[in-house]
Design an enzyme around this catalytic site. Structure first.
Site, PDB file in Angstrom:
ATOM      1  N   LYS A 196       0.424  -9.525   8.919  1.00  0.00           N
ATOM      2  CA  LYS A 196       0.361  -8.528   9.131  1.00  0.00           C
ATOM      3  C   LYS A 196      -0.880  -7.766   9.572  1.00  0.00           C
ATOM      4  CE  LYS A 196       1.203  -3.854   6.879  1.00  0.00           C
ATOM      5  NZ  LYS A 196       1.574  -3.168   5.751  1.00  0.00           N
TER       6      LYS A 196
ATOM      7  N   TYR B  26     -13.097  -4.440  -2.532  1.00  0.00           N
ATOM      8  CA  TYR B  26     -14.226  -4.300  -3.568  1.00  0.00           C
ATOM      9  C   TYR B  26     -15.183  -5.213  -3.508  1.00  0.00           C
ATOM     10  CZ  TYR B  26     -16.625  -2.189  -7.471  1.00  0.00           C
ATOM     11  OH  TYR B  26     -17.446  -1.486  -8.393  1.00  0.00           O
TER      12      TYR B  26
ATOM     13  N   ILE C  65       5.548  -3.599  10.301  1.00  0.00           N
ATOM     14  CA  ILE C  65       5.757  -3.366   9.114  1.00  0.00           C
ATOM     15  C   ILE C  65       5.371  -1.771   8.971  1.00  0.00           C
ATOM     16  CG2 ILE C  65       5.217  -3.555   6.502  1.00  0.00           C
ATOM     17  CD1 ILE C  65       4.742  -6.495   7.088  1.00  0.00           C
TER      18      ILE C  65
ATOM     19  N   THR D 150       0.768  -1.196  -0.087  1.00  0.00           N
ATOM     20  CA  THR D 150       0.033   0.014   0.010  1.00  0.00           C
ATOM     21  C   THR D 150       0.855   1.119  -0.005  1.00  0.00           C
ATOM     22  OG1 THR D 150      -1.740  -1.147   1.355  1.00  0.00           O
ATOM     23  CG2 THR D 150      -1.907   1.137   1.170  1.00  0.00           C
TER      24      THR D 150
ATOM     25  N   TYR E  66      -2.432 -10.220   5.024  1.00  0.00           N
ATOM     26  CA  TYR E  66      -2.534  -8.755   5.349  1.00  0.00           C
ATOM     27  C   TYR E  66      -3.915  -8.546   5.605  1.00  0.00           C
ATOM     28  CZ  TYR E  66      -1.744  -3.719   4.720  1.00  0.00           C
ATOM     29  OH  TYR E  66      -1.635  -2.461   4.892  1.00  0.00           O
TER      30      TYR E  66
ATOM     31  N   ARG F 102      -8.828  -0.532   4.840  1.00  0.00           N
ATOM     32  CA  ARG F 102      -8.582  -0.362   3.283  1.00  0.00           C
ATOM     33  C   ARG F 102      -9.349  -1.223   2.498  1.00  0.00           C
ATOM     34  NH1 ARG F 102      -4.610   3.292   1.769  1.00  0.00           N
ATOM     35  NH2 ARG F 102      -3.044   3.889   3.239  1.00  0.00           N
TER      36      ARG F 102
END
Length: 292
Positions: free
Chosen positions: A162, A108, A204, A45, A134, A139
């Site tokens: 993550k 989405y 991270i 990202t 992740y 997001r």
């Protein structure tokens, strides 16, 4: 397991005149390694992967691997809401030398938990490298439940997560559900110390783009179980952590990196450069921390 712990940078992708600035990328990789970063997390990202072409995406991974030259591992962001594309990116990343992969949930599409499991399993079954899940619902809109994480952990090459949920209950719950060695990494700078108390072994980090030595110091203290000292150092970094997300990321990190002479502050639409007021705040905080 110790290969993936400590301060791992979510590296920005530098641009110049609309193109990837590979000279700047090489400088940034070297800067990270010299300042204690333990792993380069590229094309994620923060690396503006949504606006990289496939060719740019793979070349960024390739150049990062070449400059790192085995000194630290390279984790390649290869996620997509289309598992076919995720597989293609993963296999291309392997071909250019990536050590492991980072895969996000299906944004989405908004799949349910069964769909999320099927997505990750399809990627797992058609690739060869170790995979980090992740989870970043802010997001992707969808949240990977702790139960689904535990189910995914049973897949041979799903080696860690993550976690960017900010939910500090999750690592406690998941450690009770997972019965194999599993790597818990924080995906959120501001809660990274607390996350490590709960069983995490690293972060991270976006802030590590501009303060790698300081972020590494915090993480190393947590690995040594020196919690009070880690908390003290984290407190000093908190304002910078928050400034990195005061406007859409990675614009703040890129501006901060530009003050260090590492790269230009260029971003790609729909991300915009940071405002003048935020520039002043970032510069003042970096001066306070003696970064510039």
């Amino acid at each position: 397991m110790k290969k993936y712990q400590g301060s791992m940078v979510a590296l920005v992708t530098p641009f110049s005149n609309g193109k990837v600035d590979f000279a700047a990328l090489e400088k940034m990789v070297e800067f990270q390694i010299q300042n204690g970063t333990t792993c380069l997390v590229v094309t994620g990202t923060t690396g503006e992967c949504p606006t990289l072409t496939n060719e740019e995406h793979i070349e960024v991974i390739k150049r990062s691997v070449e400059v790192a030259n085995g000194r630290v591992p390279v984790m390649a962001g290869a996620g997509s809401n289309n598992p076919v594309e995720a597989i293609a990116l993963s296999n291309a990343a392997k071909e250019v030398g990536a050590d492991c992969l980072l895969h996000n949930a299906g944004y989405y599409n908004r799949p349910n938990q069964e769909g999320l499991y099927a997505h990750f399993k399809m990627v797992h079954d058609n690739t060869d490298l170790p995979i980090f899940i992740y989870n970043v619902p802010g997001r992707t809109v969808v949240n990977i439940s702790s139960e689904t994480v535990a189910k995914l952990s049973k897949l041979e090459r799903v080696v860690g997560i993550k976690d960017a949920t900010g939910n500090l209950e999750r690592p406690w719950l998941e450690r009770n559900m997972i019965d194999k060695p599993f790597i818990f990494l924080s995906g959120e700078d501001s809660t990274a110390v607390s996350f490590n108390v709960a069983g995490g072994v690293g972060v991270i980090s976006v802030t590590a783009n501009v303060a790698p030595a300081l972020v590494a110091k915090v993480q190393n203290l947590t690995l040594e179980k020196k919690w009070e000292e880690a908390a003290e150092q984290q407190l000093k970094l908190m304002k910078l952590h928050k400034l990195m997300f005061k406007e859409p990321s990675p614009a703040p990190a890129k501006y901060a990196a530009s003050l260090l002479g590492l790269c230009k502050e260029d971003v790609r639409l729909p991300i915009l450069p940071v405002s003048d007021s935020l520039r002043a705040e970032i510069k003042a905080e970096m001066q306070k921390l003696e970064l510039i």
